[in-house]
Design a protein around this motif. Structure first.
Motif, PDB file in Angstrom:
ATOM      1  N   LEU A  77     -27.394  53.881 -12.341  1.00 40.97           N
ATOM      2  CA  LEU A  77     -27.326  53.379 -10.966  1.00 40.97           C
ATOM      3  C   LEU A  77     -27.260  51.845 -10.996  1.00 40.97           C
ATOM      4  N   GLU A  81     -22.448  54.705 -14.629  1.00 39.03           N
ATOM      5  CA  GLU A  81     -22.656  53.768 -13.515  1.00 39.03           C
ATOM      6  C   GLU A  81     -23.113  52.411 -14.045  1.00 39.03           C
ATOM      7  N   SER A  83     -33.096  53.829 -11.490  1.00 40.15           N
ATOM      8  CA  SER A  83     -32.055  54.796 -11.158  1.00 40.15           C
ATOM      9  C   SER A  83     -32.574  55.966 -10.330  1.00 40.15           C
TER      10      SER A  83
END
Length: 260
Positions: free
Chosen positions: A9, A40, A247
């Motif tokens: 994330l 990501e 995350s």
């Protein structure tokens, strides 16, 4: 030997929404992974302090080799474009996947796949369902020299669009079968539970829920081994999904036996 996959994330905490480099290094360092696949991942993005997150993670893990493979130039959910070739996007903000390893790398390999041509609803914690444009995807593979010889390990992040991710997974496994075995695929496949194994014919190395990070209910993050030539891989002795504070996914960590 520990293999791990972690959707970063972009290093953001779901508790305060901040990206703090020290938090990320502590989170990935605690995994003590010999091979770590990242999804990501930002490079040069304002939202993550313009850091090269793959390099940050490599330093925290004591890796001897690492590589970032951008999927897009720009920022998903905002403005982005597909890469035209591997050198495109240098000096611009990029987003993609990374692979870090404590083992020497004999060769690196990259394949790219188009994003789905439709928008799809995606659940975002704290926001709810939103319709997002899909982005192109990338798989990054390394042939490493591990304790038992050559091993192909790969990192990818598949589409969130149902059906399109199945098509991509089949393409990824065909691509990886051109490389030496044993072959291990690590990543956020956006496919739940046992579905990746059914779709690909590859065997799961660990079944644990990984999403969302606070109270995981579904496994989206997987470690799969190709059933062809998997005999060269030692047996799994432990699987864990630790709480790391970064995350909206938990990392999946698979530990293999010390000997064959």
């Amino acid at each position: 030997m520990r293999l791990a996959t972690f959707n970063l994330l972009h290093g953001r905490s779901v508790h305060d929404g901040l990206v703090v480099g020290e938090r990320l290094t502590a989170a990935v360092g605690a995994l003590d992974a010999d091979v770590l696949a990242l999804q990501e991942v930002d490079r040069g993005q304002t939202r993550s302090g313009e850091l090269d997150l793959t390099a940050v993670v490599a330093g925290a893990c004591g890796a001897v080799a690492h590589r970032f493979a951008p999927a897009v130039v720009g920022t998903p959910g905002e403005r982005f474009r597909a890469l035209d070739h591997d050198d495109d996007g240098v000096g611009e903000p990029c987003y993609g996947v990374g692979l870090v390893t404590r083992f020497p790398v004999r060769s690196w390999h990259v394949a790219r796949f188009a994003g789905a041509p439709v928008r799809s609803p995606v659940y975002v914690p704290g926001t709810g369902l939103i319709r997002l444009r899909d982005e192109p995807r990338v798989v990054l593979a390394a042939v490493v020299v591990g304790p038992w010889g050559e091993l192909t390990v790969a990192a990818t992040h598949l589409s969130f669009v149902p059906g399109w991710n199945v098509w991509q997974l089949r393409r990824v496994t065909r691509f990886l079968r051109r490389l030496p075995g044993p072959r291990v695929l690590l990543g956020d496949l956006n496919l739940p539970g046992g579905l990746p194994g059914l779709v690909s014919g590859w065997r799961s190395l660990g079944r644990r829920p990984t999403y969302p990070s606070v109270r995981p209910r579904v496994q989206l993050d997987h470690a799969l081994v190709d059933s062809r030539g998997a005999g060269g891989l030692p047996p799994v002795v432990a699987v864990r999904t630790p709480v790391v504070g970064v995350s909206d996914h938990r990392p999946l960590v698979v530990e293999l036996a010390a000997g064959r």
